[in-house]
Design a protein around this motif. Structure first.
Motif, PDB file in Angstrom:
ATOM      1  N   PRO A   1      36.204-127.480 -45.736  1.00 53.28           N
ATOM      2  CA  PRO A   1      34.865-127.405 -45.147  1.00 53.28           C
ATOM      3  C   PRO A   1      34.068-126.204 -45.639  1.00 53.28           C
ATOM      4  N   HIS A   2      34.749-125.247 -46.304  1.00 56.31           N
ATOM      5  CA  HIS A   2      34.080-124.022 -46.756  1.00 56.31           C
ATOM      6  C   HIS A   2      33.607-124.205 -48.195  1.00 56.31           C
ATOM      7  N   GLU A   3      32.321-124.509 -48.360  1.00 53.53           N
ATOM      8  CA  GLU A   3      31.783-124.806 -49.685  1.00 53.53           C
ATOM      9  C   GLU A   3      31.224-123.576 -50.382  1.00 53.53           C
ATOM     10  N   SER A   4      31.522-122.388 -49.862  1.00 60.78           N
ATOM     11  CA  SER A   4      31.104-121.167 -50.541  1.00 60.78           C
ATOM     12  C   SER A   4      31.984-120.958 -51.767  1.00 60.78           C
ATOM     13  N   ALA A   5      31.534-120.101 -52.680  1.00 64.11           N
ATOM     14  CA  ALA A   5      32.313-119.821 -53.888  1.00 64.11           C
ATOM     15  C   ALA A   5      33.689-119.279 -53.528  1.00 64.11           C
ATOM     16  N   ASN A   6      33.719-118.354 -52.578  1.00 57.20           N
ATOM     17  CA  ASN A   6      34.987-117.763 -52.172  1.00 57.20           C
ATOM     18  C   ASN A   6      35.919-118.810 -51.551  1.00 57.20           C
TER      19      ASN A   6
ATOM     20  N   PRO B   1      51.841-125.400 -60.893  1.00 51.76           N
ATOM     21  CA  PRO B   1      51.384-124.821 -62.162  1.00 51.76           C
ATOM     22  C   PRO B   1      50.838-123.414 -61.962  1.00 51.76           C
ATOM     23  N   SER B   2      51.220-122.515 -62.855  1.00 52.00           N
ATOM     24  CA  SER B   2      50.818-121.118 -62.711  1.00 52.00           C
ATOM     25  C   SER B   2      49.342-120.937 -63.048  1.00 52.00           C
ATOM     26  N   SER B   3      48.652-120.174 -62.221  1.00 48.58           N
ATOM     27  CA  SER B   3      47.236-119.903 -62.472  1.00 48.58           C
ATOM     28  C   SER B   3      47.045-119.049 -63.719  1.00 48.58           C
ATOM     29  N   ASP B   4      48.126-118.429 -64.220  1.00 49.72           N
ATOM     30  CA  ASP B   4      48.028-117.617 -65.432  1.00 49.72           C
ATOM     31  C   ASP B   4      47.688-118.468 -66.654  1.00 49.72           C
ATOM     32  N   ASN B   5      47.920-119.775 -66.554  1.00 50.64           N
ATOM     33  CA  ASN B   5      47.689-120.660 -67.699  1.00 50.64           C
ATOM     34  C   ASN B   5      46.362-121.411 -67.620  1.00 50.64           C
ATOM     35  N   VAL B   6      45.533-121.061 -66.637  1.00 49.81           N
ATOM     36  CA  VAL B   6      44.220-121.696 -66.525  1.00 49.81           C
ATOM     37  C   VAL B   6      43.335-121.216 -67.672  1.00 49.81           C
ATOM     38  N   SER B   7      42.817-122.155 -68.452  1.00 49.64           N
ATOM     39  CA  SER B   7      42.012-121.802 -69.629  1.00 49.64           C
ATOM     40  C   SER B   7      40.533-122.109 -69.460  1.00 49.64           C
ATOM     41  N   ALA B   8      40.187-122.994 -68.505  1.00 47.37           N
ATOM     42  CA  ALA B   8      38.782-123.374 -68.331  1.00 47.37           C
ATOM     43  C   ALA B   8      38.549-123.861 -66.907  1.00 47.37           C
ATOM     44  N   PHE B   9      37.288-123.799 -66.502  1.00 47.50           N
ATOM     45  CA  PHE B   9      36.889-124.305 -65.185  1.00 47.50           C
ATOM     46  C   PHE B   9      35.747-125.288 -65.373  1.00 47.50           C
ATOM     47  N   SER B  10      35.890-126.484 -64.793  1.00 46.00           N
ATOM     48  CA  SER B  10      34.883-127.529 -64.945  1.00 46.00           C
ATOM     49  C   SER B  10      34.443-128.030 -63.577  1.00 46.00           C
ATOM     50  N   ALA B  11      33.122-128.172 -63.402  1.00 44.16           N
ATOM     51  CA  ALA B  11      32.576-128.640 -62.127  1.00 44.16           C
ATOM     52  C   ALA B  11      31.111-129.006 -62.317  1.00 44.16           C
TER      53      ALA B  11
ATOM     54  N   VAL C   1      25.173-116.836 -61.700  1.00 46.24           N
ATOM     55  CA  VAL C   1      25.426-115.672 -62.558  1.00 46.24           C
ATOM     56  C   VAL C   1      26.166-114.564 -61.823  1.00 46.24           C
ATOM     57  N   HIS C   2      25.810-114.317 -60.569  1.00 48.94           N
ATOM     58  CA  HIS C   2      26.344-113.150 -59.868  1.00 48.94           C
ATOM     59  C   HIS C   2      27.514-113.471 -58.938  1.00 48.94           C
ATOM     60  N   ASN C   3      27.438-114.572 -58.225  1.00 50.43           N
ATOM     61  CA  ASN C   3      28.502-114.890 -57.270  1.00 50.43           C
ATOM     62  C   ASN C   3      28.744-116.393 -57.264  1.00 50.43           C
ATOM     63  N   SER C   4      29.789-116.813 -57.949  1.00 50.38           N
ATOM     64  CA  SER C   4      30.094-118.238 -58.055  1.00 50.38           C
ATOM     65  C   SER C   4      31.592-118.423 -58.250  1.00 50.38           C
ATOM     66  N   VAL C   5      32.011-119.674 -58.247  1.00 46.58           N
ATOM     67  CA  VAL C   5      33.427-119.971 -58.478  1.00 46.58           C
ATOM     68  C   VAL C   5      33.839-119.469 -59.859  1.00 46.58           C
ATOM     69  N   TYR C   6      32.975-119.713 -60.853  1.00 43.47           N
ATOM     70  CA  TYR C   6      33.311-119.306 -62.220  1.00 43.47           C
ATOM     71  C   TYR C   6      33.422-117.789 -62.348  1.00 43.47           C
ATOM     72  N   THR C   7      32.473-117.050 -61.783  1.00 37.65           N
ATOM     73  CA  THR C   7      32.519-115.589 -61.909  1.00 37.65           C
ATOM     74  C   THR C   7      33.737-115.018 -61.190  1.00 37.65           C
ATOM     75  N   ASP C   8      34.108-115.609 -60.041  1.00 39.97           N
ATOM     76  CA  ASP C   8      35.291-115.132 -59.316  1.00 39.97           C
ATOM     77  C   ASP C   8      36.566-115.399 -60.110  1.00 39.97           C
ATOM     78  N   LEU C   9      36.663-116.610 -60.695  1.00 43.73           N
ATOM     79  CA  LEU C   9      37.844-116.936 -61.495  1.00 43.73           C
ATOM     80  C   LEU C   9      37.883-116.112 -62.782  1.00 43.73           C
ATOM     81  N   HIS C  10      36.695-115.823 -63.325  1.00 45.70           N
ATOM     82  CA  HIS C  10      36.620-115.076 -64.584  1.00 45.70           C
ATOM     83  C   HIS C  10      37.106-113.638 -64.415  1.00 45.70           C
ATOM     84  N   LYS C  11      37.007-113.107 -63.210  1.00 45.83           N
ATOM     85  CA  LYS C  11      37.501-111.754 -62.963  1.00 45.83           C
ATOM     86  C   LYS C  11      39.013-111.676 -63.162  1.00 45.83           C
ATOM     87  N   LYS C  12      39.707-112.772 -62.857  1.00 46.57           N
ATOM     88  CA  LYS C  12      41.164-112.811 -62.999  1.00 46.57           C
ATOM     89  C   LYS C  12      41.594-113.343 -64.364  1.00 46.57           C
TER      90      LYS C  12
END
Length: 247
Positions: A103-108, A123-133, A142-153
């Motif tokens: 139910p939580h549709e925020s980026a976080n 599957p290990s998150s260390d092997n994630v190479s791309a995010f599609s949505a 640009v500032h706060n999204s699923v992609y930017t949060d995942l890109h930090k890791k």
């Protein structure tokens, strides 16, 4: 067929009556919604997940994979996510690893759901190479999204935008340059066939012109994939449609 488990509560009772000549087998048939759901979740589902994990490795080594999410609307419920990978043997593979309500549709909230799904399934998150949505702000802002949060890791994470939406947006802006509002034309045409009487009158006109009748398709503005089929159907019926409205 998108049938509810609840259908089995009545379906089994019907089958008991249909197959009553099979002796005790038909009469003892028992598989209501609770048992059916349990069977699906505990028999084919784990096997399907194990096949996905097998596809995500080669010679015992994990393969890079992409995460895909899409908020599939089921009433007021949102469902997530899937994975995509490439193997030399099978090429590009799209596989579902989890189907969970969120139910939580925020980026976080979406990032937490993706992380939890990966941890629970394997599957290990260390092997994630791309995010599609979908190309929404919550996914690719640009500032706060699923992609930017995942890109930090994952510093080398690739951005896989939905090309279907890009094409749709391109066509939508191109259509705005036409001298005719095509969406209004499609909606007006459908409006004449909403009632049973209107549909029958429209159909009789097709018969009068000796033109094959094809059902008028309904275009819904919020369903972005419906305009092309609706316009295509209107063009198929164009001879009769033009004569009906102009004459």
């Amino acid at each position: 067929h998108n049938l509810s488990y609840s259908n089995l509560d009545c379906g089994v009772k019907l089958m008991q009556k249909i197959f009553n000549d099979s002796g005790s087998i038909g009469k003892k048939l028992s598989c209501g919604r609770t048992k059916a759901e349990s069977l699906v979740k505990n028999v084919p589902a784990p096997e399907a997940v194990s096949q996905v994990l097998l596809a995500l490795s080669r010679d015992g080594k994990p393969l890079p994979f992409a995460i895909q999410t899409d908020a599939s609307n089921k009433g007021n419920r949102k469902m997530f996510p899937a994975v995509q990978c490439f193997t030399p043997q099978n090429g590009l593979l799209n596989r579902m690893i989890d189907f969970v309500e969120n139910p939580h549709e925020s980026a976080n909230g979406i990032v937490k759901r993706i992380t939890n799904s990966l941890e629970n399934v394997g599957p290990s998150s260390d092997n994630v190479s791309a995010f599609s949505a979908d190309n929404t702000n919550v996914n690719y802002g640009v500032h706060n999204s699923v992609y930017t949060d995942l890109h930090k890791k994952h510093k080398n994470l690739l951005q896989g935008n939905c090309r279907a939406h890009i094409v749709h947006n391109t066509v939508r802006h191109a259509v705005n340059e036409l001298s005719v509002d095509i969406e209004t034309v499609v909606l007006k045409e459908y409006g004449f066939s909403v009632s049973a009487k209107g549909r029958e009158n429209f159909k009789e006109f097709f018969d009068f012109l000796d033109v094959q009748w094809r059902e008028i398709l309904w275009h819904v503005a919020t369903r972005w994939l419906s305009l092309n089929p609706a316009v295509s159907r209107m063009l198929q019926n164009w001879v009769a449609v033009k004569s009906y409205f102009i004459c």
